[in-house]
Write an enzyme that holds these catalytic residues in place. Structure first.
Site, PDB file in Angstrom:
ATOM      1  N   ARG B 268       0.951  -1.000   0.121  1.00 22.32           N
ATOM      2  CA  ARG B 268      -0.067   0.007   0.017  1.00 22.32           C
ATOM      3  C   ARG B 268       0.961   1.225   0.102  1.00 22.32           C
ATOM      4  O   ARG B 268       1.523   1.456   1.111  1.00 22.32           O
ATOM      5  CB  ARG B 268      -0.901  -0.113   1.432  1.00 22.32           C
ATOM      6  CG  ARG B 268      -2.088   0.793   1.445  1.00 22.32           C
ATOM      7  CD  ARG B 268      -2.513   0.974   2.759  1.00 22.32           C
ATOM      8  NE  ARG B 268      -1.897   1.661   3.680  1.00 22.32           N
ATOM      9  CZ  ARG B 268      -1.689   1.764   4.871  1.00 22.32           C
ATOM     10  NH1 ARG B 268      -2.369   0.725   5.640  1.00 22.32           N
ATOM     11  NH2 ARG B 268      -0.603   2.482   5.559  1.00 22.32           N
ATOM     12  N   HIS B 272      -3.381   4.554   4.837  1.00 23.10           N
ATOM     13  CA  HIS B 272      -4.627   3.509   4.802  1.00 23.10           C
ATOM     14  C   HIS B 272      -5.817   4.521   4.303  1.00 23.10           C
ATOM     15  O   HIS B 272      -6.404   3.794   3.317  1.00 23.10           O
ATOM     16  CB  HIS B 272      -4.933   3.571   6.315  1.00 23.10           C
ATOM     17  CG  HIS B 272      -6.198   2.759   6.427  1.00 23.10           C
ATOM     18  ND1 HIS B 272      -6.398   1.353   5.858  1.00 23.10           N
ATOM     19  CD2 HIS B 272      -7.472   3.053   7.001  1.00 23.10           C
ATOM     20  CE1 HIS B 272      -7.672   1.035   6.139  1.00 23.10           C
ATOM     21  NE2 HIS B 272      -8.428   1.910   6.805  1.00 23.10           N
ATOM     22  N   TYR B 281       3.943   4.874  11.574  1.00 22.15           N
ATOM     23  CA  TYR B 281       4.014   3.623  12.014  1.00 22.15           C
ATOM     24  C   TYR B 281       4.767   3.008  10.796  1.00 22.15           C
ATOM     25  O   TYR B 281       5.391   1.867  10.933  1.00 22.15           O
ATOM     26  CB  TYR B 281       2.908   2.959  12.172  1.00 22.15           C
ATOM     27  CG  TYR B 281       1.793   2.995  10.710  1.00 22.15           C
ATOM     28  CD1 TYR B 281       2.075   2.443   9.637  1.00 22.15           C
ATOM     29  CD2 TYR B 281       0.741   3.991  11.018  1.00 22.15           C
ATOM     30  CE1 TYR B 281       1.115   2.523   8.742  1.00 22.15           C
ATOM     31  CE2 TYR B 281      -0.096   4.398  10.084  1.00 22.15           C
ATOM     32  CZ  TYR B 281       0.020   3.491   8.766  1.00 22.15           C
ATOM     33  OH  TYR B 281      -0.726   3.963   7.622  1.00 22.15           O
TER      34      TYR B 281
HETATM   35  C1  TPP Z   1     -14.565  -6.054  11.763  1.00 23.98           C
HETATM   36  C2  TPP Z   1     -13.972  -4.836  11.284  1.00 23.98           C
HETATM   37  N1  TPP Z   1     -13.043  -4.435  12.543  1.00 23.98           N
HETATM   38  C3  TPP Z   1     -12.558  -3.092  12.256  1.00 23.98           C
HETATM   39  C4  TPP Z   1     -12.596  -2.402  11.043  1.00 23.98           C
HETATM   40  C5  TPP Z   1     -11.715  -0.995  10.807  1.00 23.98           C
HETATM   41  N2  TPP Z   1     -10.927  -1.214   9.875  1.00 23.98           N
HETATM   42  C6  TPP Z   1     -11.036  -0.704   8.518  1.00 23.98           C
HETATM   43  S1  TPP Z   1     -10.039  -1.278   7.543  1.00 23.98           S
HETATM   44  C7  TPP Z   1      -8.990  -1.971   8.751  1.00 23.98           C
HETATM   45  C8  TPP Z   1      -7.677  -2.526   8.356  1.00 23.98           C
HETATM   46  C9  TPP Z   1      -8.033  -3.556   7.373  1.00 23.98           C
HETATM   47  O1  TPP Z   1      -6.516  -4.165   6.763  1.00 23.98           O
HETATM   48  P1  TPP Z   1      -6.622  -4.955   5.550  1.00 23.98           P
HETATM   49  O2  TPP Z   1      -7.644  -6.080   5.900  1.00 23.98           O
HETATM   50  O3  TPP Z   1      -5.170  -5.461   5.735  1.00 23.98           O
HETATM   51  O4  TPP Z   1      -7.019  -4.355   4.521  1.00 23.98           O
HETATM   52  P2  TPP Z   1      -6.363  -3.100   3.867  1.00 23.98           P
HETATM   53  O5  TPP Z   1      -7.127  -1.911   4.527  1.00 23.98           O
HETATM   54  O6  TPP Z   1      -4.968  -2.939   4.042  1.00 23.98           O
HETATM   55  O7  TPP Z   1      -6.811  -3.059   2.414  1.00 23.98           O
HETATM   56  C10 TPP Z   1      -9.722  -1.741   9.857  1.00 23.98           C
HETATM   57  C11 TPP Z   1      -8.875  -2.303  11.088  1.00 23.98           C
HETATM   58  C12 TPP Z   1     -13.575  -2.933  10.122  1.00 23.98           C
HETATM   59  N3  TPP Z   1     -14.043  -2.065   9.074  1.00 23.98           N
HETATM   60  N4  TPP Z   1     -14.378  -3.990  10.464  1.00 23.98           N
END
Ligand code: TPP
Ligand code: MG
Lengths: 340, 371
Positions: B268, B272, B281
């Site tokens: 990425r 975020h 981080y």
């Molecule tokens: C059940 C749940 N817990 C927490 C969140 C908050 N949240 C949104 S994106 C994210 C990180 C997800 O990371 P990843 O699965 O690696 O996907 P990326 O964002 O890197 O594409 C979090 C913790 C959420 N959307 N759903």
């Protein structure tokens, strides 16, 4: 108000469990999109035998056991409904539906709304709920408010075998997702049932007419409320009993029409009182019937405690005596306006 | 003690389920073709499609980020740097297949043909899902992590029950693999032999949390074997390799071979979302290393070296992307008033009495406000 009487000749004596079984059987036979799945619902016929014989009759492709995963059961049902099927899934017990809570609240309830109505999810989640069967912890929760508080879900709960048949058939045909709560302690109560579908989903039912006070109940405690009404009659009080049947939507019309006639209301449920369904009913009555009330709306509910162990559950469950005591407290001797 | 036959059976069942030691790669970071006997390079036409998809996708992505700065989008999670994964995977889908995307996958959804304004409805905040999922067979973008993996399994299984040849591709992040629903979905898909492809974009982070804090597995693809489905690991910045892997997984599922788990190793590049500060981080040095592995530059060099692309074609494509972005900007700058009536329309099939009352209240408030 909905009137019960529907007379055909083919009445059969059925327990609530058997009536539910019959409803599933008839729905599977009538609509090939209907599927039944969950934990132990196949060969075993469910721990309460509600799905008994269905896998044999309709085959493993339509009635089947899933891996032990409640979120998985509801989540895959959502995908199946997106693809045109009509899943009826079983959660084994009330408290064991909690792993599916995210699927229910974040997806099942919201999908129609978030997609502007493009995706609808005609899914029924059957959940045996409530206590009164001497069950150990985690097997007796009354979890209705978690669902009723979630916009987008219908929450339906029958109180007897006839309604179990008719409401389940209507729930399966509903275009909305339905959380169908089955009061375990009434599973084995027998009744003459005419297997008819009806057309009254969402409506409450006046189970017993009366003029002095309205008792409002649903699920397991409806029978208790009817017993209390009978006992009150002996003491010279005429008690009307309403069975809500649908907790979401709430049939305020039937409830308020009754309370406007009687001027007094008591809500009865076995779930804890705090933030319970009775709080909503009491609020609706005071908003819509304030000037008709002779006394505050009272509640007879479970205690505000985790569901107690079997040897103590009698203290928790609304009893006939507690209902009668509560009716006695409805300011019968005081003159209006009753305020303190 | 387990019997020898049981051990042999388990050994046989495990065969072919583990990923290769080195991620599958067809075009390496220096744009050279890698020889891999197991995997075939997509043909020229496919490669050009992949290149075009990535160029349009990146331009769309940077336009969306720009729209957040102008206040036109509430938030945008960029997929910059992940275009090979997004495009390589989505272009493998056949018309009757389904895509289950996350919030990060707007680039994939637009490549599937969904109108970009409809894609951005969610992030613009005028509604939730802005497109009709049935039109392009794209489920609503999923925010509750991993929950859509189960929907994908259900939809795929229903297709099988109905005798339809539909494969479902569900996208997940590395962080989402820690959620219970991922495990439930992998397990159920394997037990049912459902035609699903689980496509995990391992972009190194879940917001701020690096993969090392997410799992102790040797790789995310290794998680497949525990559920009894094959795990593949692919260079997620190599569009050709991603495309080959996903295409094969789709063929396999379509032929009744069951689900596949694919871990696509990418990065990425942006924070975020536009609201996040990645310097808190991670090290800029790490970002620069990944910039050198850029998926678009890599495929462009490969195509240029083979005279499958020339400067004029590159310029023409860039101009096409700019035009699309300008159109998007213009359409997003138009104020489309959100209609409060919509609030009540699709909560239930028919509005309840309570909702009708609330709608009347909102109508009255709006009239009073307008007066
Ligand atoms: C059940 C749940 N817990 C927490 C969140 C908050 N949240 C949104 S994106 C994210 C990180 C997800 O990371 P990843 O699965 O690696 O996907 P990326 O964002 O890197 O594409 C979090 C913790 C959420 N959307 N759903
Ligand atoms: Mg990630």
């Amino acid at each position: 108000m909905t009137i019960v009487a529907e007379t055909t000749s083919s009445a059969t004596e059925l327990t609530m469990a058997a009536a539910l079984n019959r409803a599933l059987r008839d729905a599977l036979a009538d609509d090939e999109r209907v599927l039944v799945f969950g934990e132990d619902v196949g060969r075993l016929g469910g721990v309460f035998r509600v799905t008994d014989g269905l896998a044999d009759q309709f085959g493993e492709a339509r009635v089947f056991d899933t891996p032990l995963a409640e979120s998985g059961i509801v989540g895959t049902a959502i995908g199946m409904a997106m693809n045109g099927l009509r899943p009826v899934v079983e959660m084994q017990f009330d408290a064991f539906a909690y792993p599916a809570f995210e699927q229910v609240t974040s997806h099942l309830a919201k999908m129609r709304n978030r997609t502007h109505g493009h995706v609808q999810l005609p899914i029924v989640i059957r959940i045996p709920y409530g206590g009164g069967i001497g069950g150990v912890e985690h097997h007796c929760d009354s979890s209705e408010v978690y669902y009723a508080h979630t916009p987008g879900l219908r929450v339906v709960t029958p109180a007897d075998a006839a309604d179990a048949y008719s409401l389940l058939r209507q729930s399966i045909e509903s275009p909305d997702p339905v959380v169908f709560l089955e009061p375990k302690r009434r599973y084995w109560n027998k009744q003459q049932v005419v297997p008819s579908r009806g057309d009254d989903l969402g409506r409450a039912l006046v189970r017993r007419g009366g003029t002095d006070v309205t008792l409002i109940a649903y699920g397991g405690p409806v029978a208790t409320a009817l017993d209390a009404a009978e006992a009150a009659e002996q003491e010279g009080r005429s008690v009307e009993v309403i069975d809500l049947r649908s907790l979401a939507p709430f049939d305020d019309e039937t409830v308020c029409a009754s309370v406007r006639r009687t001027g007094r209301a008591v809500v009865v449920h076995e779930a804890s009182g705090f933030c319970g369904y009775g709080a909503e009913v009491a609020a609706q009555i005071s908003e819509q019937c304030f000037h008709y009330l002779e006394a505050p709306v009272l509640r007879v509910t479970g205690l505000d405690i985790p569901y107690p162990p079997p040897q103590l559950e009698n203290h928790h469950l609304p009893s006939v005596d507690r209902i009668l005591d509560t009716i006695d407290r409805l300011q019968w001797d005081e003159s209006r306006p009753a305020e303190d | 003690m387990p019997s020898r036959t049981a051990a042999t059976q388990a050994g046989t069942a495990a065969q072919g389920l583990l990923p290769t030691d080195v991620p599958i790669s067809l075009i390496d970071a220096d744009a050279r073709a890698c020889s891999d006997d197991d995997w075939k390079m997509p043909d020229e036409l496919r490669l050009l499609k992949l290149y075009r998809g990535m160029v349009l996708g990146r331009r769309f992505d940077s336009q969306a980020t720009a729209l957040t700065k102008q206040g036109r989008l509430a938030v945008y999670p960029s997929a910059r740097g992940q275009e090979a994964s997004e495009i390589g995977a989505v272009l493998a889908l056949r018309p009757h297949d389904w895509l289950f995307p996350t919030y990060r996958d707007s680039v994939a959804i637009t490549a599937r043909g969904v109108d970009p304004v409809e894609v951005l409805t969610l992030l613009r905040g005028s509604w939730h899902c802005g497109y009709d999922p049935y039109e392009h067979r794209v489920a609503p973008q999923c925010t509750p992590l991993a929950t859509s993996a189960l929907h994908a399994v259900g939809l795929a299984q229903a297709a099988r029950m109905k005798g339809e040849d539909t494969v479902v591709l569900v996208m997940l992040g590395d962080g989402a693999t820690s959620e219970g629903d991922t495990s439930e979905a992998l397990n159920i898909a394997a037990v049912w032999n459902a035609p699903v492809v689980f496509f995990v974009q391992n972009n190194g982070y879940a917001i701020s949390v690096p993969l090392a804090k997410q799992t102790a597995a040797p790789s995310l693809a290794h998680r497949g074997i525990g559920f009894g489905l094959p795990g593949l690991r692919v260079d997620g910045n190599d569009a050709a390799a991603v495309h080959a892997c996903v295409s094969r997984a789709i063929e396999r599922a379509s032929a009744g071979g069951g689900p596949t788990l694919i871990e696509s190793m990418t990065y990425r590049i942006e924070a975020h979302t536009n609201a996040d500060d990645a310097t808190r981080y991670r090290d800029q040095h790490e970002v620069e290393q990944w910039l050198a592995r850029d998926p678009i530059t890599r495929l462009r060099r490969y195509l240029l070296d083979r005279k499958l692309l020339d400067e004029s074609k590159i310029d023409a494509l860039d101009a096409e992307a700019d035009t699309a972005a300008a159109q998007l900007r213009e359409r997003m700058n138009a104020d489309v008033p959100a209609d409060p009536d919509e609030l009540f329309k699709d909560v239930y099939a028919e509005p309840t009495t309570a909702l009708r009352r609330q709608r009347a209240m909102i109508d009255a408030e709006c009239r009073a406000g307008a007066a």
